[in-house]
Design a protein around this motif. Structure first.
Motif, PDB file in Angstrom:
ATOM      1  N   ASN A   1      -8.166   0.532   5.674  1.00 34.18           N
ATOM      2  CA  ASN A   1      -9.292   0.022   3.979  1.00 34.18           C
ATOM      3  C   ASN A   1      -8.175  -0.043   3.089  1.00 34.18           C
ATOM      4  O   ASN A   1      -8.613  -0.564   1.929  1.00 34.18           O
ATOM      5  CB  ASN A   1      -9.774   1.579   3.157  1.00 34.18           C
ATOM      6  CG  ASN A   1     -11.054   1.917   2.755  1.00 34.18           C
ATOM      7  OD1 ASN A   1     -11.501   0.195   2.316  1.00 34.18           O
ATOM      8  ND2 ASN A   1     -10.635   2.699   1.930  1.00 34.18           N
ATOM      9  N   LEU A   2      -7.098   0.873   3.226  1.00 34.74           N
ATOM     10  CA  LEU A   2      -5.810   0.752   1.970  1.00 34.74           C
ATOM     11  C   LEU A   2      -5.539  -1.195   1.291  1.00 34.74           C
ATOM     12  O   LEU A   2      -5.032  -1.224   1.029  1.00 34.74           O
ATOM     13  CB  LEU A   2      -4.782   1.445   2.040  1.00 34.74           C
ATOM     14  CG  LEU A   2      -5.179   2.660   2.239  1.00 34.74           C
ATOM     15  CD1 LEU A   2      -3.793   3.997   2.710  1.00 34.74           C
ATOM     16  CD2 LEU A   2      -5.011   3.087   0.483  1.00 34.74           C
TER      17      LEU A   2
ATOM     18  N   VAL B   1       0.937  -1.093   0.093  1.00 34.22           N
ATOM     19  CA  VAL B   1       0.267   0.213   0.014  1.00 34.22           C
ATOM     20  C   VAL B   1       0.740   1.343  -0.103  1.00 34.22           C
ATOM     21  O   VAL B   1       0.181   2.393  -0.809  1.00 34.22           O
ATOM     22  CB  VAL B   1      -0.760   0.061   0.761  1.00 34.22           C
ATOM     23  CG1 VAL B   1      -1.802  -1.069   1.243  1.00 34.22           C
ATOM     24  CG2 VAL B   1      -0.768  -0.049   2.300  1.00 34.22           C
TER      25      VAL B   1
ATOM     26  N   ASP C   1      -7.644  -3.594   2.935  1.00 31.56           N
ATOM     27  CA  ASP C   1      -8.132  -4.104   2.440  1.00 31.56           C
ATOM     28  C   ASP C   1      -8.415  -4.461   0.912  1.00 31.56           C
ATOM     29  O   ASP C   1      -8.484  -5.730   0.072  1.00 31.56           O
ATOM     30  CB  ASP C   1      -9.774  -3.688   2.959  1.00 31.56           C
ATOM     31  CG  ASP C   1     -10.031  -4.626   4.266  1.00 31.56           C
ATOM     32  OD1 ASP C   1      -9.364  -5.108   4.667  1.00 31.56           O
ATOM     33  OD2 ASP C   1     -10.879  -3.227   4.714  1.00 31.56           O
ATOM     34  N   ASN C   2      -8.318  -3.800   0.732  1.00 37.05           N
ATOM     35  CA  ASN C   2      -7.807  -3.258  -1.167  1.00 37.05           C
ATOM     36  C   ASN C   2      -6.891  -4.293  -1.998  1.00 37.05           C
ATOM     37  O   ASN C   2      -7.244  -4.678  -2.577  1.00 37.05           O
ATOM     38  CB  ASN C   2      -7.908  -1.767  -2.008  1.00 37.05           C
ATOM     39  CG  ASN C   2      -9.692  -1.531  -1.539  1.00 37.05           C
ATOM     40  OD1 ASN C   2     -10.208  -1.856  -1.589  1.00 37.05           O
ATOM     41  ND2 ASN C   2      -9.808   0.196  -1.467  1.00 37.05           N
ATOM     42  N   ALA C   3      -6.374  -4.008  -0.981  1.00 31.46           N
ATOM     43  CA  ALA C   3      -4.939  -4.268  -0.916  1.00 31.46           C
ATOM     44  C   ALA C   3      -4.560  -6.087  -1.008  1.00 31.46           C
ATOM     45  O   ALA C   3      -4.216  -6.778  -1.523  1.00 31.46           O
ATOM     46  CB  ALA C   3      -3.479  -4.061  -0.439  1.00 31.46           C
TER      47      ALA C   3
ATOM     48  N   LYS D   1       1.513   3.208  -3.352  1.00 34.01           N
ATOM     49  CA  LYS D   1       0.210   3.088  -3.996  1.00 34.01           C
ATOM     50  C   LYS D   1      -0.754   4.910  -3.524  1.00 34.01           C
ATOM     51  O   LYS D   1       0.290   5.431  -2.792  1.00 34.01           O
ATOM     52  CB  LYS D   1      -1.538   2.706  -3.315  1.00 34.01           C
ATOM     53  CG  LYS D   1      -0.605   1.404  -3.864  1.00 34.01           C
ATOM     54  CD  LYS D   1      -0.815   0.278  -5.342  1.00 34.01           C
ATOM     55  CE  LYS D   1      -0.648  -1.206  -4.911  1.00 34.01           C
ATOM     56  NZ  LYS D   1       0.366  -1.646  -6.349  1.00 34.01           N
TER      57      LYS D   1
ATOM     58  N   ASP E   1      -7.453 -11.391  -6.224  1.00 34.49           N
ATOM     59  CA  ASP E   1      -8.034 -11.275  -7.546  1.00 34.49           C
ATOM     60  C   ASP E   1      -7.558 -12.985  -8.613  1.00 34.49           C
ATOM     61  O   ASP E   1      -6.771 -12.773  -9.243  1.00 34.49           O
ATOM     62  CB  ASP E   1      -8.779 -10.087  -7.909  1.00 34.49           C
ATOM     63  CG  ASP E   1      -9.668  -9.755  -6.720  1.00 34.49           C
ATOM     64  OD1 ASP E   1     -10.740 -10.247  -6.257  1.00 34.49           O
ATOM     65  OD2 ASP E   1      -9.702  -8.105  -7.158  1.00 34.49           O
TER      66      ASP E   1
ATOM     67  N   ALA F   1      -7.800  -7.791  -1.153  1.00 33.56           N
ATOM     68  CA  ALA F   1      -8.726  -8.385  -2.380  1.00 33.56           C
ATOM     69  C   ALA F   1      -8.079  -8.540  -3.554  1.00 33.56           C
ATOM     70  O   ALA F   1      -7.867  -9.344  -4.131  1.00 33.56           O
ATOM     71  CB  ALA F   1      -9.318  -7.462  -1.930  1.00 33.56           C
ATOM     72  N   ASP F   2      -7.103  -7.557  -3.638  1.00 38.90           N
ATOM     73  CA  ASP F   2      -5.969  -8.002  -5.379  1.00 38.90           C
ATOM     74  C   ASP F   2      -5.212  -8.579  -5.009  1.00 38.90           C
ATOM     75  O   ASP F   2      -4.765  -9.383  -6.624  1.00 38.90           O
ATOM     76  CB  ASP F   2      -5.613  -6.042  -5.440  1.00 38.90           C
ATOM     77  CG  ASP F   2      -6.159  -4.900  -6.025  1.00 38.90           C
ATOM     78  OD1 ASP F   2      -7.037  -4.993  -5.770  1.00 38.90           O
ATOM     79  OD2 ASP F   2      -5.469  -4.237  -6.413  1.00 38.90           O
TER      80      ASP F   2
END
Length: 116
Positions: free
Chosen positions: A105-106, A2, A108-110, A5, A116, A112-113
């Motif tokens: 949140n940052l 993160v 969480d997004n990382a 980013k 994927d 999830a990536d």
């Protein structure tokens, strides 16, 4: 994960833009924690929450997260260095809590990536 980013850069800017809030006097919290103590505590709570939510994380992912969190805490301590030892006010606690949630949140997004 993160720290490289754009979201992290925005978070640092958000904290810098609200730096004046940390330089103002206000109503201190009853627990008498310092700005630095509350910052570390809030971030740690959110990262623990992150790791318990994402049971699919392997040990190497958790290690990367911990290393990045150490860097994040260091960056924030640099930004807030002049006020770290001051007793935290209610207003400052709100910003710190919000920042900790944004950090989670940052991540969480990382995470999830990653899957994927």
């Amino acid at each position: 994960m993160v720290i490289d980013k754009p979201g992290y850069e925005h978070l640092i800017q958000f904290l810098a833009e609200n730096l004046s809030l940390f330089e103002q006097a206000g109503t201190t919290r009853a627990d008498n924690k310092s700005v630095g103590e509350l910052l570390e505590e809030c971030i740690a709570e959110q990262i623990i929450h992150l790791c318990t939510q994402h049971t699919e994380l392997e040990m190497n992912h958790r290690s990367i997260i911990i290393r990045e969190v150490d860097g994040i805490v260091y960056d924030f301590q640099e930004v807030l260095s002049s006020v770290l030892e001051n007793p935290v006010t209610e207003e400052q606690a709100e910003i710190i809590s919000e920042v900790a949630l944004l950090i989670k949140n940052l991540f969480d997004n990382a995470v999830a990536d990653l899957f994927d």
